[in-house]
Design a protein around this motif. Sequence first.
Motif, short mmCIF file in Angstrom:
data_model
loop_
_atom_site.label_atom_id
_atom_site.label_comp_id
_atom_site.label_asym_id
_atom_site.label_seq_id
_atom_site.Cartn_x
_atom_site.Cartn_y
_atom_site.Cartn_z
N ALA A 19 -23.40 37.86 2.54
CA ALA A 19 -24.35 36.76 2.33
C ALA A 19 -25.78 37.24 2.08
N ILE A 20 -26.17 38.34 2.69
CA ILE A 20 -27.57 38.76 2.59
C ILE A 20 -27.96 39.18 1.18
N VAL A 21 -26.98 39.56 0.35
CA VAL A 21 -27.31 40.00 -1.00
C VAL A 21 -26.89 39.02 -2.09
N VAL A 22 -26.25 37.91 -1.72
CA VAL A 22 -25.90 36.90 -2.71
C VAL A 22 -27.13 36.42 -3.49
N PRO A 23 -28.27 36.16 -2.83
CA PRO A 23 -29.45 35.71 -3.60
C PRO A 23 -29.91 36.73 -4.65
N ILE A 24 -29.81 38.00 -4.35
CA ILE A 24 -30.20 39.01 -5.32
C ILE A 24 -29.27 38.97 -6.53
N GLY A 25 -27.98 38.89 -6.26
CA GLY A 25 -27.02 38.79 -7.35
C GLY A 25 -27.20 37.51 -8.16
N ALA A 26 -27.56 36.42 -7.49
CA ALA A 26 -27.75 35.15 -8.18
C ALA A 26 -29.02 35.15 -9.02
N LEU A 27 -30.06 35.76 -8.53
CA LEU A 27 -31.32 35.80 -9.28
C LEU A 27 -31.29 36.80 -10.42
N GLY A 28 -30.46 37.82 -10.31
CA GLY A 28 -30.39 38.85 -11.33
C GLY A 28 -30.16 38.32 -12.74
N PRO A 29 -29.11 37.53 -12.96
CA PRO A 29 -28.87 37.02 -14.32
C PRO A 29 -29.96 36.06 -14.80
N LEU A 30 -30.66 35.43 -13.88
CA LEU A 30 -31.76 34.54 -14.27
C LEU A 30 -33.00 35.36 -14.64
N ALA A 31 -33.21 36.45 -13.92
CA ALA A 31 -34.39 37.28 -14.14
C ALA A 31 -34.24 38.20 -15.36
N GLY B 200 -22.80 36.44 -6.24
CA GLY B 200 -23.98 35.70 -6.69
C GLY B 200 -24.13 35.73 -8.20
N ALA B 201 -23.95 36.90 -8.80
CA ALA B 201 -24.09 37.05 -10.25
C ALA B 201 -23.02 36.27 -11.00
N VAL B 202 -21.78 36.33 -10.50
CA VAL B 202 -20.69 35.60 -11.16
C VAL B 202 -20.91 34.09 -11.06
N LEU B 203 -21.28 33.62 -9.89
CA LEU B 203 -21.51 32.17 -9.72
C LEU B 203 -22.59 31.66 -10.66
N VAL B 204 -23.68 32.37 -10.76
CA VAL B 204 -24.77 31.94 -11.65
C VAL B 204 -24.35 32.06 -13.11
N THR B 205 -23.68 33.13 -13.48
CA THR B 205 -23.24 33.31 -14.86
C THR B 205 -22.28 32.20 -15.27
N VAL B 206 -21.31 31.90 -14.43
CA VAL B 206 -20.36 30.82 -14.72
C VAL B 206 -21.09 29.47 -14.77
N GLY B 207 -22.00 29.26 -13.82
CA GLY B 207 -22.77 28.02 -13.80
C GLY B 207 -23.62 27.85 -15.05
N LEU B 208 -24.26 28.92 -15.49
CA LEU B 208 -25.08 28.85 -16.71
C LEU B 208 -24.22 28.55 -17.94
N ARG B 209 -23.07 29.18 -18.02
CA ARG B 209 -22.17 28.93 -19.16
C ARG B 209 -21.72 27.47 -19.17
N PRO C 25 -31.69 38.03 -18.29
CA PRO C 25 -30.54 37.36 -18.91
C PRO C 25 -29.68 38.23 -19.82
N ARG C 26 -30.20 39.33 -20.29
CA ARG C 26 -29.40 40.19 -21.19
C ARG C 26 -28.37 41.02 -20.44
N LEU C 27 -28.55 41.15 -19.14
CA LEU C 27 -27.60 41.93 -18.36
C LEU C 27 -26.41 41.05 -17.97
N ARG C 28 -25.23 41.64 -17.95
CA ARG C 28 -24.02 40.92 -17.61
C ARG C 28 -23.78 40.99 -16.10
N TRP C 29 -22.88 40.14 -15.61
CA TRP C 29 -22.61 40.17 -14.18
C TRP C 29 -22.04 41.52 -13.77
#
Length: 151
Positions: A74-86, A134-143, A88-92
């Motif tokens: 849980a402590i690193v989910v926010p970092i993974g979630a913010l990564g694709p937003l910060a 976090g990265a997968v959730l945000v990537t899927v959500g954005l798509r 966007p060219r990087l993949r999950w």
Amino acid sequence: MPEPTLTSRRPARKVVMARVLLALCFVGLAAAVLSPSNGLQDHVLRRIGEIAVARRLPFQLVAEQRLEIAANVAIVVPIGALGPLAFPRLRWQDWAAYAFIGAMGVELAQGLLLPDREMSATDVVANTLGATLGAVLVTVGLRAFRARRSG
């Protein structure tokens, strides 16, 4: 003939905000994981376990070791979630790799520099899983958001 100028393309405001939040998350996480152990983390996990047991959750589900793994996810989910937003060219998958490298670095630092802390392969796996989640959730959500908006 006029001199050619470089056109600087500024990132969108939401990208800048995501980068600021990501930096703040990194600072907070670094403070938490690279500070000497003061017992606060153990106390919080014990208290969460006590509350969960009092609410009749099975003890096996909320055993201290499992709670610690869940907290490391849980402590690193926010970092993974913010990564694709910060960035966007990087993949999950990129964020999963960065999370693994970062988790290895943190565990090495804890094991070598902090006498009250130990290196843990379980923490590396849990941290990598959390950032990837976090990265997968945000990537899927954005798509899904983009597909709904365009269609």
